[in-house]
Design a protein around this motif. Sequence first.
Motif, PDB file in Angstrom:
ATOM      1  N   GLU A 133       0.827  -1.200   0.000  1.00  0.00           N
ATOM      2  CA  GLU A 133       0.000   0.000   0.000  1.00  0.00           C
ATOM      3  C   GLU A 133       0.863   1.252   0.000  1.00  0.00           C
ATOM      4  N   GLU A 134       1.963   1.212   0.736  1.00  0.00           N
ATOM      5  CA  GLU A 134       2.871   2.360   0.786  1.00  0.00           C
ATOM      6  C   GLU A 134       3.498   2.613  -0.583  1.00  0.00           C
ATOM      7  N   TRP A 135       3.927   1.550  -1.250  1.00  0.00           N
ATOM      8  CA  TRP A 135       4.524   1.721  -2.585  1.00  0.00           C
ATOM      9  C   TRP A 135       3.480   2.154  -3.602  1.00  0.00           C
ATOM     10  N   ARG A 136       2.227   1.734  -3.403  1.00  0.00           N
ATOM     11  CA  ARG A 136       1.177   2.091  -4.348  1.00  0.00           C
ATOM     12  C   ARG A 136       0.958   3.602  -4.394  1.00  0.00           C
ATOM     13  N   ARG A 137       1.292   4.284  -3.310  1.00  0.00           N
ATOM     14  CA  ARG A 137       1.182   5.750  -3.304  1.00  0.00           C
ATOM     15  C   ARG A 137       2.128   6.383  -4.307  1.00  0.00           C
ATOM     16  N   TRP A 138       3.175   5.651  -4.686  1.00  0.00           N
ATOM     17  CA  TRP A 138       4.183   6.194  -5.606  1.00  0.00           C
ATOM     18  C   TRP A 138       4.005   5.700  -7.028  1.00  0.00           C
ATOM     19  N   GLY A 139       2.952   4.970  -7.273  1.00  0.00           N
ATOM     20  CA  GLY A 139       2.679   4.463  -8.610  1.00  0.00           C
ATOM     21  C   GLY A 139       2.054   3.088  -8.536  1.00  0.00           C
ATOM     22  N   SER A 140       1.319   2.718  -9.549  1.00  0.00           N
ATOM     23  CA  SER A 140       0.650   1.427  -9.561  1.00  0.00           C
ATOM     24  C   SER A 140       1.659   0.282  -9.432  1.00  0.00           C
ATOM     25  N   THR A 141       1.360  -0.634  -8.524  1.00  0.00           N
ATOM     26  CA  THR A 141       2.215  -1.814  -8.358  1.00  0.00           C
ATOM     27  C   THR A 141       1.670  -3.013  -9.143  1.00  0.00           C
ATOM     28  N   ALA A 403     -12.078   6.650  -8.900  1.00  0.00           N
ATOM     29  CA  ALA A 403     -11.064   7.088  -7.934  1.00  0.00           C
ATOM     30  C   ALA A 403      -9.964   7.753  -8.740  1.00  0.00           C
ATOM     31  N   PRO A 404      -9.250   8.690  -8.142  1.00  0.00           N
ATOM     32  CA  PRO A 404      -8.101   9.265  -8.848  1.00  0.00           C
ATOM     33  C   PRO A 404      -7.139   8.166  -9.291  1.00  0.00           C
ATOM     34  N   LEU A 405      -6.661   8.253 -10.527  1.00  0.00           N
ATOM     35  CA  LEU A 405      -5.775   7.222 -11.067  1.00  0.00           C
ATOM     36  C   LEU A 405      -4.382   7.333 -10.444  1.00  0.00           C
ATOM     37  N   PRO A 406      -3.613   6.222 -10.471  1.00  0.00           N
ATOM     38  CA  PRO A 406      -2.314   6.212  -9.784  1.00  0.00           C
ATOM     39  C   PRO A 406      -1.363   7.316 -10.226  1.00  0.00           C
ATOM     40  N   ASN A 407      -1.392   7.683 -11.515  1.00  0.00           N
ATOM     41  CA  ASN A 407      -0.431   8.686 -11.988  1.00  0.00           C
ATOM     42  C   ASN A 407      -0.925  10.114 -11.818  1.00  0.00           C
ATOM     43  N   TRP A 408      -2.087  10.303 -11.162  1.00  0.00           N
ATOM     44  CA  TRP A 408      -2.602  11.654 -10.962  1.00  0.00           C
ATOM     45  C   TRP A 408      -1.947  12.348  -9.778  1.00  0.00           C
TER      46      TRP A 408
END
Length: 498
Positions: A133-141, A403-408
Amino acid sequence: MTEFVLVPGLFTGPDAWRETAGKLTAEGAKVHVVDLGAATDLEAHIARVVAAVDTITEGQDIVLVGHDYGAYPAVGAADRRAERIARIVYLDTGPVQDGAVALAAVPDQELRERLAEEGAGGGELAAPSRSREEWRRWGSTAGVSDEALDRLAALASPQPLATLLQPLRLTGAGKGLPTTGVLCADSGATIDTLRMLLSFGDPTIKALVRPDVTFFELPTGHWPMLSCPDELADVLLRAAADEGTRLEAVDEEEAAQPGYLGPFLLDVPEIPRERRGAIDLYVPEGASAEPRPAVVIVHGGPVPEDARPTPRDWPTLIGYARLAASRGAVGVTLDHRLHAVTAYPTAAEDVAAAVAEVRADPRVDADRIALWFFSGGGPLTAPWLSEAPAWLRCLAAGYPIMAPLPNWGVNDPRFRPADVVARGGTPPFVLVRVGREAPAVAATVAEFVRAAEAGGAPVEVIDVPDAPHAFEGLDHSDRAQEAVREAMGRVLGRLGLE
């Protein structure tokens, strides 16, 4: 012979590129993976990439590859050694220009603002923990195995803040070098998205309509060197060979219209509009004698501020408003200011003001209102789901981004509908879901549906399996027409009309 210089992004080092580098080497290319290390600022990182370039024998074709933050030192090095560089590849990141600040590579608006305040004193940005979950904040895993994620986390290093805050300074020597963008679909970037933005007239995308600019798309998340290393290597080799998709200029007279500007899939009566400020009303006959419920159509986005026509003049949205009016409700379209992914709070205020104006019209039954959101307007449903007034009888969403997309880089909890429906107690919700949806968008819809099921929220799903995003102007099949009629029928039924 092609020689690749691979420049890591935030928190990562050479190890992340191990498999991709091995594949490139096996295919006969030479590979140099830059270790940016703990250099103090962006210029120091640029110097390390320049040093890697300088080790390569004159006459070789050098392809610089920058992943997220790595694009900044890669472009800086290309500017200083332009005569040596054959191509720049942007990996799941956008193009960067003179004066750009790498803080933009941080995919979290609130964190960017905090780092901008703290960065003057130096310091570091801590690497994420081992949590997915922490890494997902920095981009889609998406696609990254647990083993690969553990390896990524174990070897991650902090990012010096000065590297994110120092502006990129370019002389212009590298301007016009051939470039390739490698898009990662699960991050939210696709070639179709670029074409849509091009149809809006987005100047950044228009600048990429050049014969020496190509694109590839990978069905994965932000770390393709971990999730699909061989496929990434193949794409890099093809990019070096000047392959890939090229964007074509939009000829206003000859180009095929995007879906939202195509003719509406149903024949609806030509009910005239009444324009009032930011809203247009389509009023059925007899509304003056007896107030009617209203269906408020809310467009998606982001839509550039200077895009013309504006959304309330798009045939698709007019078609829905007229369809509602032809069946006894007041149909409403509006323009709101979702001009950037960071503008959801502003857009939410605009929608609320428009709804208040609609309810104040004496021809509208203020106690029977439905709101129907489309595409990127999906996150705007969250505030209405969270605190639904009694007069809001129904919400609907067509091919929404839920939901806001990962790269937003937008993590505002106010605009996550899944979090709300998971708690239950929300108004009826009609969801029109298309089968040919972008993977990142489909993932947000699936998350919303799962959350609604878990919370017992009343969400009715209407599937259009073969339809694309914004299908009403593109797909006039029987199933597509049936889905629109069914969705409108369910919404009007909640308003007491059918």
